[in-house]
Design a protein around this motif. Sequence first.
Motif, mmCIF file in Angstrom:
data_model
loop_
_atom_site.group_PDB
_atom_site.id
_atom_site.type_symbol
_atom_site.label_atom_id
_atom_site.label_comp_id
_atom_site.label_asym_id
_atom_site.label_seq_id
_atom_site.Cartn_x
_atom_site.Cartn_y
_atom_site.Cartn_z
ATOM 1 N N THR A 99 0.833 -1.209 0.000
ATOM 2 C CA THR A 99 0.000 0.000 0.000
ATOM 3 C C THR A 99 0.867 1.258 0.000
ATOM 4 O O THR A 99 0.523 2.263 -0.634
ATOM 5 C CB THR A 99 -0.953 -0.017 1.216
ATOM 6 O OG1 THR A 99 -1.773 -1.180 1.114
ATOM 7 C CG2 THR A 99 -1.839 1.215 1.244
ATOM 8 N N ASP B 134 -6.074 -1.058 -4.521
ATOM 9 C CA ASP B 134 -5.301 -1.458 -3.351
ATOM 10 C C ASP B 134 -6.095 -2.477 -2.536
ATOM 11 O O ASP B 134 -7.048 -2.114 -1.843
ATOM 12 C CB ASP B 134 -4.965 -0.226 -2.491
ATOM 13 C CG ASP B 134 -4.139 -0.604 -1.261
ATOM 14 O OD1 ASP B 134 -3.414 -1.621 -1.328
ATOM 15 O OD2 ASP B 134 -4.240 0.096 -0.243
ATOM 16 N N ASP B 135 -5.686 -3.728 -2.667
ATOM 17 C CA ASP B 135 -6.225 -4.755 -1.781
ATOM 18 C C ASP B 135 -7.746 -4.847 -1.795
ATOM 19 O O ASP B 135 -8.352 -5.130 -0.765
ATOM 20 C CB ASP B 135 -5.775 -4.400 -0.347
ATOM 21 C CG ASP B 135 -5.436 -5.648 0.449
ATOM 22 O OD1 ASP B 135 -5.402 -6.734 -0.145
ATOM 23 O OD2 ASP B 135 -5.220 -5.519 1.664
HETATM 24 MG MG LIG Z 1 -2.087 -2.736 2.154
#
Ligand SMILES: [Mg+2]
Length: 406
Positions: free
Chosen positions: A37, A352-353
């Motif tokens: 991240t 992101d994720d």
């Molecule tokens: Mg992350």
Amino acid sequence: MHLTRLALTDFRSYASVDVTLAPGVTIFSGPNGEGKTNLVEAVGYVATLASHRVSQDAPLIRQGAEQAIIRAGLTDTTRDNLVEIEVNPRRANRVRLNRVPLPRPREVLGILRTVLFAPEDLALVKGDPGERRRFMDDLLVAMAPRYAGVRADYDRVLKQRTALLKSAGPKAVRPGRSSREAVMATLDVWDAHLARLGAELLVAREHLIDAIRPHVEDAYLQVAGGGGGSPAAISYRRSFGSPGEPAAGPPSPGEFAADKEAADKDRSGHGERVRAAEAGLRAALAEVRESELDRGVCLAGPHRDELELSIRGLPARGYASHGESWSMALALRLASFELLRAGREDPVLILDDVFAELDTGRRDRLARLVAGAEQVLVTAAVPQDVPQVLAGARFTVSGGGLSNAG
Ligand SMILES: [Mg+2]
Ligand SMILES: Nc1ncnc2c1ncn2[C@@H]1O[C@H](COP(=O)(O)OP(=O)(O)OP(=O)(O)O)[C@@H](O)[C@H]1O
């Protein structure tokens, strides 16, 4: 547009990292806490001059370091750009574009445009109204960077006016009659500033919401699946005027219209709407002044407006299920992407994720929707969570560095 390079020095967990990027899909995978991240946060920072995770810059600087440096190379059909940002904890950041220092950091806004999907997006739906105002204002600036100035000016005026309200209120040292009159006269001046900037900001937001509405409805259907009309609705509500009162004139995408002719035609209508909103806001401020003085807060203006989201006629916040909330959050981001790319170059998409948070149906539908973008940066702790259609370059993130995983 797409990024060709990202280099970080003392940013978050990275002492130094330098990665070459290509158009298409790039996947960063690795265990929790290894810095996936952190990478995309840096990309987002170049686009917005803010982190999507924290409101202060201090956590972005590697522990023990003096400053962080982000370098991003990007290219679009017209030119290559190199953006360099020095993130300083105690003094102003410094930004260079193609090696030339910019007088003000915010002049870099608009050079890189991104749409970032993150687990934090759930707060867009479930969180305070401030989250949704930030969503609108960030998108507004991405669409038309000059609004960064309007927003900053509005925030400054709001702060000053609030300070004045506090200093003149009942909790303040009892002012004499003449000093009270002086305060009222000063307040009049701040009311005028607040109304002028506030009207500009809120009418722009109204145009933005009119422009994005069809994309949100459409994206919700596509993410959640199902047929028929879209159950998702989105509307802007002012903090003053009768509830639900539409802005003057028919809804129009204004300066965000995809075709130029419509945009030109709307420009005069836009000016009228701003003037009407300014008059409305001034009247509202006069009306609430007594209670503002009592409470020491500014009660009318775009900082109290709301972006209302609903699903099947019920407010999303407080009513929507977890999955529905996610679909709404994704729909807002996908719609932003569609709006930003209309008639222009694709912004860089960052996921992101997000796949770990979704069921397989939503995962696959989302992947198919974004697969055609010029550049997609994806992070995932478990690479298998990323659907097959998003195949591309792979990096493994670990131990403060990146390695090419094919
Ligand atoms: Mg992350
Ligand atoms: N300013 C800083 N200085 C040093 N290390 C930092 C700093 N800020 C964050 N970190 C470290 O970075 C790591 C978090 O990185 P990041 O959030 O990118 O992880 P991630 O790979 O995305 O993990 P997850 O899969 O859990 O989302 C943490 O170990 C944290 O301690």
